[in-house]
Every structure is written in structure tokens, then in C-alpha cells.
Design a protein around this motif. Structure first.
Motif, PDB file in Angstrom:
ATOM      1  N   LEU A 274       0.852  -1.185   0.000  1.00  0.00           N
ATOM      2  CA  LEU A 274       0.000   0.000   0.000  1.00  0.00           C
ATOM      3  C   LEU A 274       0.884   1.229   0.000  1.00  0.00           C
ATOM      4  CD1 LEU A 274      -2.595  -1.225   2.581  1.00  0.00           C
ATOM      5  CD2 LEU A 274      -3.182  -0.390   0.296  1.00  0.00           C
ATOM      6  N   ASN A 275       0.538   2.204  -0.845  1.00  0.00           N
ATOM      7  CA  ASN A 275       1.384   3.384  -0.974  1.00  0.00           C
ATOM      8  C   ASN A 275       0.477   4.604  -1.152  1.00  0.00           C
ATOM      9  OD1 ASN A 275       3.397   5.212  -1.477  1.00  0.00           O
ATOM     10  ND2 ASN A 275       3.768   4.509  -3.586  1.00  0.00           N
ATOM     11  N   GLY A 276       0.013   5.155  -0.037  1.00  0.00           N
ATOM     12  CA  GLY A 276      -0.874   6.320  -0.105  1.00  0.00           C
ATOM     13  C   GLY A 276      -2.184   5.973  -0.769  1.00  0.00           C
ATOM     14  N   ASP A 277      -2.507   6.725  -1.829  1.00  0.00           N
ATOM     15  CA  ASP A 277      -3.776   6.418  -2.506  1.00  0.00           C
ATOM     16  C   ASP A 277      -3.571   5.400  -3.630  1.00  0.00           C
ATOM     17  OD1 ASP A 277      -2.389   8.046  -4.186  1.00  0.00           O
ATOM     18  OD2 ASP A 277      -4.131   9.279  -4.764  1.00  0.00           O
ATOM     19  N   GLN A 278      -2.408   4.794  -3.670  1.00  0.00           N
ATOM     20  CA  GLN A 278      -2.176   3.746  -4.669  1.00  0.00           C
ATOM     21  C   GLN A 278      -1.897   2.414  -3.986  1.00  0.00           C
ATOM     22  OE1 GLN A 278       0.705   5.086  -7.625  1.00  0.00           O
ATOM     23  NE2 GLN A 278      -1.082   5.768  -8.795  1.00  0.00           N
ATOM     24  N   VAL A 279      -2.161   1.336  -4.758  1.00  0.00           N
ATOM     25  CA  VAL A 279      -1.952   0.003  -4.213  1.00  0.00           C
ATOM     26  C   VAL A 279      -1.206  -0.832  -5.259  1.00  0.00           C
ATOM     27  CG1 VAL A 279      -4.235  -0.752  -4.998  1.00  0.00           C
ATOM     28  CG2 VAL A 279      -3.112  -1.981  -3.140  1.00  0.00           C
TER      29      VAL A 279
ATOM     30  N   ILE B  54       1.037  -4.874 -10.583  1.00  0.00           N
ATOM     31  CA  ILE B  54       0.598  -3.646 -11.244  1.00  0.00           C
ATOM     32  C   ILE B  54       0.180  -2.636 -10.166  1.00  0.00           C
ATOM     33  CG2 ILE B  54      -0.152  -4.763 -13.399  1.00  0.00           C
ATOM     34  CD1 ILE B  54      -2.921  -3.671 -11.376  1.00  0.00           C
ATOM     35  N   THR B  55       0.024  -1.386 -10.605  1.00  0.00           N
ATOM     36  CA  THR B  55      -0.379  -0.329  -9.682  1.00  0.00           C
ATOM     37  C   THR B  55      -1.820   0.070  -9.990  1.00  0.00           C
ATOM     38  OG1 THR B  55       1.880   0.443  -9.776  1.00  0.00           O
ATOM     39  CG2 THR B  55       0.274   1.928  -8.759  1.00  0.00           C
TER      40      THR B  55
ATOM     41  N   LEU C 162      -0.362  -4.519 -23.664  1.00  0.00           N
ATOM     42  CA  LEU C 162      -1.513  -3.781 -23.174  1.00  0.00           C
ATOM     43  C   LEU C 162      -1.053  -2.887 -22.035  1.00  0.00           C
ATOM     44  CD1 LEU C 162      -4.148  -6.624 -22.792  1.00  0.00           C
ATOM     45  CD2 LEU C 162      -4.292  -4.697 -24.373  1.00  0.00           C
ATOM     46  N   SER C 163      -1.528  -1.645 -22.039  1.00  0.00           N
ATOM     47  CA  SER C 163      -1.170  -0.790 -20.915  1.00  0.00           C
ATOM     48  C   SER C 163      -2.398  -0.079 -20.405  1.00  0.00           C
ATOM     49  CB  SER C 163      -0.114   0.230 -21.359  1.00  0.00           C
ATOM     50  OG  SER C 163      -0.727   1.161 -22.221  1.00  0.00           O
ATOM     51  N   PHE C 164      -2.380   0.262 -19.136  1.00  0.00           N
ATOM     52  CA  PHE C 164      -3.483   1.046 -18.578  1.00  0.00           C
ATOM     53  C   PHE C 164      -2.978   1.920 -17.447  1.00  0.00           C
ATOM     54  CE2 PHE C 164      -3.969  -1.662 -14.861  1.00  0.00           C
ATOM     55  CZ  PHE C 164      -3.554  -2.911 -15.313  1.00  0.00           C
ATOM     56  N   ASP C 165      -3.691   3.026 -17.282  1.00  0.00           N
ATOM     57  CA  ASP C 165      -3.369   4.019 -16.272  1.00  0.00           C
ATOM     58  C   ASP C 165      -3.740   3.470 -14.884  1.00  0.00           C
ATOM     59  OD1 ASP C 165      -2.819   6.395 -15.091  1.00  0.00           O
ATOM     60  OD2 ASP C 165      -4.705   7.376 -15.692  1.00  0.00           O
ATOM     61  N   PRO C 166      -2.894   3.599 -13.867  1.00  0.00           N
ATOM     62  CA  PRO C 166      -3.259   3.107 -12.523  1.00  0.00           C
ATOM     63  C   PRO C 166      -4.605   3.661 -12.044  1.00  0.00           C
ATOM     64  CG  PRO C 166      -0.970   3.763 -12.567  1.00  0.00           C
ATOM     65  CD  PRO C 166      -1.543   4.137 -13.905  1.00  0.00           C
TER      66      PRO C 166
END
Lengths: 361, 298
Positions: free
Chosen positions: A248-253, A264-265, A349-353
Motif C-alpha cells: 500500500l502506498n498512499g492512494d495507490q496500491v 501492477i499499480t 496492453l497498458s493502462f493508467d493506474p
């Protein structure tokens, strides 16, 4: 401030079967509110309780501060536009529209004025003397709307208002409904199984399943931030993967996804713990397909298994090394971009966190 | 094999059959009746003759029909009795038919069976049963008499309730006999109505009885007309019921035709009365088919 309509812990049993389970919600004045769900989700039963055709087994309903429990259907300032329109076949368009005024305390002149106003609102003045079987489906729908609005209800209930119309007419009617709502200022509650109808019409949507409300929110909130697998799958399409919270990293996981064989983030949701099992949901249009690996963000490798070219856009089905399938949707924004990837091409394939949806397992 | 119906000949024959039936069993006999009504009475066998004088046919039977008040009174009695029976059948049958549409499917089948059940016993037997009930010394009559005598002052007391041999008895038995003919078409037309229309009317501020008057009743008019005709037409020409329970001093037209034909052996007169009766019945039939045609366009 007291909300305009307050539904408080309403349940409905038919014998042993519980059609509506402890539904509570509030609706503001002038809002277009949708009850969205598949057949048998309880949305129609809830609507019929508002109209007064069914009595709640538990809970209470308040309209403008007044408890509706002892108010019979004919005395409620709530009118309904029925799915089948329920126009009276033996009456003309004019008689249908003014039927609700028949037992109102009005002078004949007032009745006539109101009828003229309503015919004008739905642009049916030339058809006033026709019978319902002599007009088209779209016109019938407008008669039903005018008839329900003639008595100036506080609340208008619309049961699948567009379901009986063909596709072309639906789009047109949708905008017409919205403009009539804006002009009259009447609060609308729309029951629908059609997610597109709910998304375009509504200020807010309540997604229902098995008798209870799963999520309430604006169309954007429901689509972009679904709170459950059911809501995510019901509105739009998704591909889901089992995942484990790695960090867990702030508002990202950071999520470990077995099917990707990588981490992935994603944007975090509340109450996550490291090691917790979650679901990662990806919407097809949030994925980007490319031939090279130099992309930023979350990147996974795969192979094109299927592609459907629709002209303005294309739908790809990408098979991952684990055998899992992902759907990706690309808009063909420039000429030739439709042929970017072909069958059996190896792609990334790519996607925005921020676009990845994390849901409780 | 498949196209046998459409092969020339077959389809024509099959379609022609009902018309043939109608011609052989209705039009030809009716033409004979009209012919007899235009003849004069003789003492030959058959007791009719077409005179050698001019005119060849005679309208004397029709002339007598409108002069002799026996026939006019009989027509009046028949039409009044049939009309009262029809109205009573409607008043009793409408709530029953409406009730049939509102009960569960299982109950509906049982109740419909009960409506048709009387047809399983002989019609005559049922009329005789009513005669038994209405006669002076029956338990039913005694029960009615005792309740009457209990309720009214002593000087109004009766020894029995006079029911038999009256228009009351005729109407009662006709209502009993023809009630299913009213209920079934009413049920058929009420069952077709969409219950959502009732809800829509409730929703628009109408109380239950207003919903009935505005929505249910106008849509069931075809059923009311069909049921009314199915009761009125046979009741107006009814022979058996008035013969068995009716007032012999004020006979109904069916009895008059029968007596004129057999006892009086006045065939031309009997035929003339029959022709007039048929014309009287054709008028409501035409009203009915007019409504049917209008209903079909909907």
C-alpha cells in the motif's frame, strides 16, 4: 432539510419471497432518478409501492414530509407512465389526457386550457380526436406522458419509458423526456433494465439486485467507481482478475495478479490490507494496445486472439500467457489505426493506474 | 397431399357446406313459411289453399294479426317477459362474470364449470323442479308463506304464495335457464380487458366505482349486447316455459303460434305470426352485427 421523497427501510414480501429488501433512499425535488436492475431485482415492486398499488410489508415512504402509508393510489399526487402505456382504448387522445382532470375540482374552461397546454407540450394537438389504435407507438408514448403530467403530479413514475420504442425513436424520445422534465420541473423516477437509458437520462442511479440497492450515485460515479463486482459488471463490460494486495502506498496500491505474472499499480480503495484477496476489474476502453514495450505505467504482454472491426472502433480479445482473456476497445481515431494489430500479433496492453478498478473479493 | 385443400373443387365444397346447410335448413323452410302465411285457410289436407281469385295471394292473415288484440297482446307479453328476463340476467350475470375474471385460475375453472353444470341435466327436468318448488304445497312455498305471515299484519296473511301460472314464474324460470348464456359472453369480453387499465385509472385519481363506470363498463358493451341477445331472442319465442308455468289467460307468442297451428289448424295465421316474430328478432340482431363490425375495426 427534509428530502422531497424519503424511502425508509422498505421491504416487500410476496408469501415467502422477499421482493424488496430494506431499501432506504432519498430523492431531491426536480431530480431524474433511475432504479436500474435486471428483471426480478425488485425495481418494479418498489415503483408499485410508490404508486400505491402495493403496500410495503415494512418501512415507510414520505413524500414532501407526508407519510403515504394510508393514502390510497387515487389520492396520491404521484402519477405513473406505464410500460404498456395503458391508454384507454375506447377514449380519444384528448379524453385520455384529460381523464385525470375528470374528478378534479375544475371548471370546464380550466380543464380545456390544461388539455390544450398538455397537447401542446407533447405536440399532439392535430391528433386530439384520434383513438389510441390510430396513432404510432411514439405518439402513444407521448399521450401516456401527457396524461400522467396533466394533473401536475409531485412525482412522476416512468416504468421502462423507452422499452417499447425502436432504436431511432428512443434516442429522440430520451432527449424529449429530459427537456419536458426540465420545463415542468416534476421529479421523475425511472425504472429501467437498460443501463444506457439510465446513464443518459438520470441525475442519479440506484443499481438494484435481488431486492436490495447495491449502489447509489451519479452515472459517472457508478461507471467509474463501482463498489462491487455486480455493479461493475452490470454497467458496461469488464474483465476481472483475482489479485492479492502486495503493498500500500498512499492512494495507490500494488497488486499481484497471477494471470499477469506481474505486479501492477492501481488506485486504492478504503480498508485494504497487505495480503488481502481482491478483484481487479478492467474496462475495455481503458486499455491501450501497442506493438512495442516502451509504454509507461502498467504493461502486460499478450497475443491478439480475436478482433472485430466496427469502423469507428475495434474490439480486441487478447489472450495472456496464462490463458486468460482480456477485452480491449480501441477508437479508430485516425485512418489506418484500425489495422494497428492483427490476428496472432504479439502486443502489449497498458493502462493508467487511476483507471484500474479494485473491488472487494 | 399438403395442397389438397387448395386444389380446385375441395375448398369450394368445404366452404359451400355451411351455406348449403343454411339454404336447406333455414332459407327454404322460411320461404315455405312465408308462402303459407300468404295462403288462405281451407278444410283440405294440408289446410291451405291459394285462391283462384285475384289477387292470387292473400294478406288477410297479416291484416288479422294487427286487428285481433290476442296476437298483439301475446307479442307484448313475450317481449316484456323477455326484456325483464334479459335485464335480470344482466344484473345477476354481470357481477358473476366480473367475479370470474378476478379469482385465481383454479377457482375460475371450477366456477365456470358450475355455471355450465345445469346443462348436464335435462332442461325439462329443471323446469319441473321449479314447478315443484313454486307449487302451493311445497316446502319452499310454505317457508315463504310463513316468513311473509310472520312479517306482515294478520289481515295480510295468506294461505300460500301465488307463484305458479304467472309472468313472474315465466320470468323466474327463464332467468334461471338463460343465465349461462349471459354470463359466458360477458366473461369472454371482461376477461380480455387489461387490468393495467384499471390501475391507470386509479392512478389518475378515480375511485373504484368511477373506474368501473369509466373503464370496465364501456369496454364490456359488446359482451353485454351479445349476452343480451342470446337471452332475449330465445326468451321472446319461448314455448315450453310459458306453457308449463305461465299464465294461460295471457299466453306468450310461442304458445299462440303452436296453438294456432295445431289446435286451431289455422296454418296461414300461425305462419304470419311466425314471420312477424322473426322480423322483430332480426332488428336487434342487426344492431348486434353493427356493433360487432365497429368492434372489429378497433
Amino acid at each position: 432539510m427534509e428530502p422531497f421523497l424519503r424511502i425508509e427501510g422498505v421491504s416487500k414480501f410476496f408469501g415467502q419471497f422477499q421482493a424488496v429488501k430494506d431499501v432506504s433512499l432519498t430523492i431531491a425535488k426536480g431530480e431524474i432518478f433511475s432504479l436500474l436492475g435486471g428483471s426480478g431485482c425488485g425495481k418494479t415492486t418498489l415503483l408499485r409501492m410508490l404508486a400505491g398499488f402495493e403496500t410495503p410489508s415494512a418501512g415507510r415512504i414520505f413524500l414532501d414530509g407526508e407519510d403515504l402509508a394510508d393514502v390510497p393510489a387515487y389520492a396520491r399526487p404521484i402519477h405513473m407512465m406505464f410500460q404498456s402505456y395503458a391508454l384507454f382504448p375506447h377514449m380519444t387522445v384528448a379524453k385520455n389526457i384529460s381523464y385525470g382532470l375528470k374528478y378534479e375540482n375544475m371548471t370546464p374552461a380550466q380543464r380545456k386550457d390544461r388539455l390544450r397546454e398538455m397537447l401542446d407540450l407533447v405536440q399532439l394537438t392535430p391528433y386530439a380526436d384520434r383513438k389510441p389504435h390510430q396513432i404510432s407507438g411514439g405518439q402513444r408514448q407521448r399521450v401516456a406522458l401527457a396524461r400522467a403530467l396533466a394533473r401536475q403530479p409531485k412525482l412522476l413514475l416512468l416504468d421502462e419509458p423507452l422499452a417499447a420504442l425502436d432504436k431511432k425513436l428512443r434516442e429522440h424520445t430520451q432527449f424529449e423526456l429530459m427537456s419536458i422534465q426540465a420545463r415542468t420541473g416534476v421529479t421523475f423516477i425511472v425504472v429501467t433494465h437498460d443501463q444506457e437509458e439510465a446513464m443518459t437520462l438520470s441525475d442519479r442511479i440506484a443499481v438494484m439486485d435481488k431486492g436490495s440497492v447495491q449502489q447509489i450515485g451519479s452515472p459517472t460515479a457508478i461507471y467509474e467507481y463501482p463498489n462491487s463486482r455486480f455493479v461493475a459488471g452490470f454497467i458496461g463490460s469488464i474483465t476481472t482478475f483475482a489479485a492479492t494486495v502486495a503493498a500500500l502506498n498512499g492512494d495507490q496500491v500494488r497488486l499481484h495478479v497471477a494471470d499477469f505474472g506481474a505486479e501492477i499499480t492501481a488506485r486504492a480503495i478504503e480498508n485494504l490490507n497487505v495480503g488481502q484477496e481482491v478483484v481487479l476489474a478492467l474496462r475495455p476502453e481503458k486499455l491501450h494496445i501497442s506493438h512495442d514495450c516502451t509504454l509507461e505505467g502498467n504493461v502486460i504482454a499478450g497475443q491478439v486472439k480475436d478482433l472485430a472491426y466496427f469502423g469507428k472502433d475495434s474490439l480486441y480479445r487478447i489472450v495472456l500467457p496464462s490463458g486468460a482473456l482480456v477485452s480491449a476497445h480501441m477508437v479508430n481515431a485516425s485512418r489506418g489505426s484500425g489495422t494497428r494489430a492483427d490476428w496472432d500479433d504479439n502486443v502489449f496492453l497498458s493502462f493508467d493506474p487511476a483507471s484500474a478498478i479494485v473491488l472487494p473479493a | 397431399m399438403i395442397g389438397w385443400f387448395h386444389r380446385r373443387g375441395w375448398s369450394d365444397i368445404i366452404i359451400a357446406l355451411p351455406y348449403l346447410w343454411l339454404v336447406v335448413l333455414f332459407l327454404i323452410p322460411f320461404a315455405i313459411v312465408v308462402g303459407i302465411s300468404l295462403s288462405t285457410r281451407t278444410v283440405t289436407a294440408p289446410p291451405i289453399g291459394f285462391g283462384g281469385d285475384n289477387p292470387w295471394v292473400s294478406l288477410s292473415s297479416y291484416a288479422r294479426l294487427f286487428q285481433d288484440d290476442l296476437y298483439l297482446r301475446a307479442f307484448f307479453t313475450s317481449i316484456t317477459n323477455a326484456f325483464v328476463a334479459m335485464i335480470l340476467c344482466l344484473a345477476i350475470g354481470y357481477p358473476m362474470a366480473l367475479g370470474l375474471t378476478r379469482v385465481s385460475r383454479n377457482w375460475r375453472n371450477i366456477l365456470l364449470m358450475l355455471v355450465i353444470l345445469p346443462f348436464w341435466t335435462s332442461f325439462l327436468l329443471r323446469v319441473y323442479a321449479w314447478m315443484g318448488l313454486m307449487s302451493k304445497n311445497s316446502w319452499f312455498n310454505e317457508m315463504l308463506r310463513d316468513s311473509w305471515n310472520f312479517l306482515v299484519p294478520v289481515n295480510w296473511a295468506v294461505t300460500f304464495v301465488p307463484m305458479m301460472y304467472s309472468n313472474f314464474a315465466v320470468v323466474l324460470v327463464m332467468v334461471y335457464t338463460y343465465l349461462p348464456f349471459m354470463i359466458l359472453p360477458l366473461f369472454a369480453s371482461l376477461e380480455r380487458l387489461d387490468p393495467v387499465l384499471d390501475e391507470a385509472a386509479f392512478d389518475l385519481g378515480s375511485r373504484p366505482w368511477q373506474v368501473f363506470v369509466d373503464i370496465t363498463l364501456p369496454q364490456s358493451i359488446p359482451g353485454i349486447i351479445a349476452g343480451g341477445l342470446l337471452v332475449f331472442i330465445p326468451a321472446a319465442g319461448e314455448l315450453v316455459i310459458p306453457s308449463l308455468v305461465g299464465d294461460t289467460r295471457a299466453p306468450m307468442i310461442g304458445r299462440v303460434i303452436s296453438d294456432t297451428f295445431s289446435s286451431a289448424r289455422d296454418w296461414p295465421m300461425a305462419a304470419a305470426v311466425a314471420v312477424v316474430l322473426l322480423l322483430l328478432m332480426v332488428v336487434p340482431m342487426m344492431v348486434y352485427s353493427h356493433y360487432q363490425a365497429k368492434g372489429g375495426a378497433r
